[in-house]
Scaffold this motif. Structure first.
Motif, PDB file in Angstrom:
ATOM      1  N   HIS A  78      40.411  33.565  51.777  1.00  0.00           N
ATOM      2  CA  HIS A  78      39.481  33.565  50.655  1.00  0.00           C
ATOM      3  C   HIS A  78      40.286  33.261  49.401  1.00  0.00           C
ATOM      4  CE1 HIS A  78      37.002  36.139  53.406  1.00  0.00           C
ATOM      5  NE2 HIS A  78      36.118  35.267  52.970  1.00  0.00           N
ATOM      6  N   LEU A  79      39.907  32.207  48.728  1.00  0.00           N
ATOM      7  CA  LEU A  79      40.607  31.798  47.508  1.00  0.00           C
ATOM      8  C   LEU A  79      39.697  32.084  46.318  1.00  0.00           C
ATOM      9  CD1 LEU A  79      43.163  30.487  46.427  1.00  0.00           C
ATOM     10  CD2 LEU A  79      42.062  28.279  46.719  1.00  0.00           C
ATOM     11  N   CYS A  80      40.198  32.872  45.376  1.00  0.00           N
ATOM     12  CA  CYS A  80      39.386  33.256  44.224  1.00  0.00           C
ATOM     13  C   CYS A  80      39.153  32.060  43.310  1.00  0.00           C
ATOM     14  CB  CYS A  80      40.050  34.386  43.452  1.00  0.00           C
ATOM     15  SG  CYS A  80      39.011  34.977  42.090  1.00  0.00           S
ATOM     16  N   GLN A  86      40.735  30.650  37.658  1.00  0.00           N
ATOM     17  CA  GLN A  86      40.639  29.247  37.241  1.00  0.00           C
ATOM     18  C   GLN A  86      41.550  28.978  36.054  1.00  0.00           C
ATOM     19  OE1 GLN A  86      36.768  27.593  36.601  1.00  0.00           O
ATOM     20  NE2 GLN A  86      36.006  28.278  38.586  1.00  0.00           N
ATOM     21  N   SER A  87      41.603  29.915  35.116  1.00  0.00           N
ATOM     22  CA  SER A  87      42.436  29.711  33.927  1.00  0.00           C
ATOM     23  C   SER A  87      43.925  29.723  34.267  1.00  0.00           C
ATOM     24  CB  SER A  87      42.130  30.770  32.868  1.00  0.00           C
ATOM     25  OG  SER A  87      42.639  32.035  33.262  1.00  0.00           O
ATOM     26  N   CYS A 116      35.524  36.612  42.961  1.00  0.00           N
ATOM     27  CA  CYS A 116      36.407  37.590  42.345  1.00  0.00           C
ATOM     28  C   CYS A 116      36.989  38.476  43.438  1.00  0.00           C
ATOM     29  CB  CYS A 116      35.716  38.458  41.296  1.00  0.00           C
ATOM     30  SG  CYS A 116      36.906  39.468  40.385  1.00  0.00           S
ATOM     31  N   LEU A 117      38.290  38.610  43.417  1.00  0.00           N
ATOM     32  CA  LEU A 117      38.965  39.524  44.331  1.00  0.00           C
ATOM     33  C   LEU A 117      39.462  40.763  43.583  1.00  0.00           C
ATOM     34  CD1 LEU A 117      40.990  36.969  46.491  1.00  0.00           C
ATOM     35  CD2 LEU A 117      39.064  38.381  47.240  1.00  0.00           C
ATOM     36  N   PRO A 124      46.574  33.377  39.961  1.00  0.00           N
ATOM     37  CA  PRO A 124      45.466  33.252  40.903  1.00  0.00           C
ATOM     38  C   PRO A 124      45.684  34.115  42.144  1.00  0.00           C
ATOM     39  CG  PRO A 124      46.840  31.281  41.001  1.00  0.00           C
ATOM     40  CD  PRO A 124      47.402  32.177  39.923  1.00  0.00           C
ATOM     41  N   ALA A 125      44.558  34.494  42.751  1.00  0.00           N
ATOM     42  CA  ALA A 125      44.596  35.436  43.867  1.00  0.00           C
ATOM     43  C   ALA A 125      43.930  34.847  45.099  1.00  0.00           C
ATOM     44  CB  ALA A 125      43.894  36.733  43.469  1.00  0.00           C
TER      45      ALA A 125
END
Length: 152
Positions: A78-80, A86-87, A116-117, A124-125
């Motif tokens: 899972h890619l947030c 994004q920023s 959102c994680l 990034p998470a």
């Protein structure tokens, strides 16, 4: 295990949930927890037991992203895609991740966006199966994928 051999388990779950108010979602969760997905042949018995149309059952399965109608890949990433991630470069990371996952064998890894994680301060998470990872770079992504593949 083939879905046909799971039919007795599915029938038992349907019988256990059929009389509950609002049974559809708990029943779908139970079937997916048992089978790993909701087999297409489960739709008609679910609809009959809950006095719903097959279209209604199918609509719920396809509406909620959590439900799958095909067996899952061996691993899920899972890619947030939330604003904080994004920023911090998640869009470029997503492009790298898609290209990398396409190189893997079919059914080995499923790449899914999430919004959102909860790791906004360390964006990034991403989440590989059940493990959360922060400050993910393309290099860290590659290392995590290789570790996932070698762990099998």
């Amino acid at each position: 295990m083939p879905a046909a051999s799971r039919q007795p388990q599915i029938d038992t779950l349907i019988a256990a949930h059929a009389q509950r108010p609002g049974a559809l979602l708990p029943l779908l969760h139970a079937i997916q927890d048992t089978c790993g997905h909701i087999p297409p042949q489960a739709i008609a018995p679910i609809a009959a037991a809950l006095n719903l149309s097959q279209a209604e059952v199918h609509g719920v399965i396809t509406f909620y992203r959590h439900f799958r109608s095909t067996p899952p890949a061996r691993h899920t990433v899972h890619l947030c895609c939330g604003e904080a991630c994004q920023s911090m470069g998640a869009e470029a990371l997503a492009g790298h991740a898609r290209a990398r996952v396409e190189q893997l064998a079919p059914g080995e890894c499923d790449l899914q966006p999430v919004y959102c994680l909860g790791l906004c301060a360390t964006a990034p998470a991403m989440q590989v199966d059940d493990a959360l990872h922060a400050r993910v770079t393309p290099e860290k992504f590659d290392a995590l994928i290789e570790a996932m593949r070698s762990a099998k």
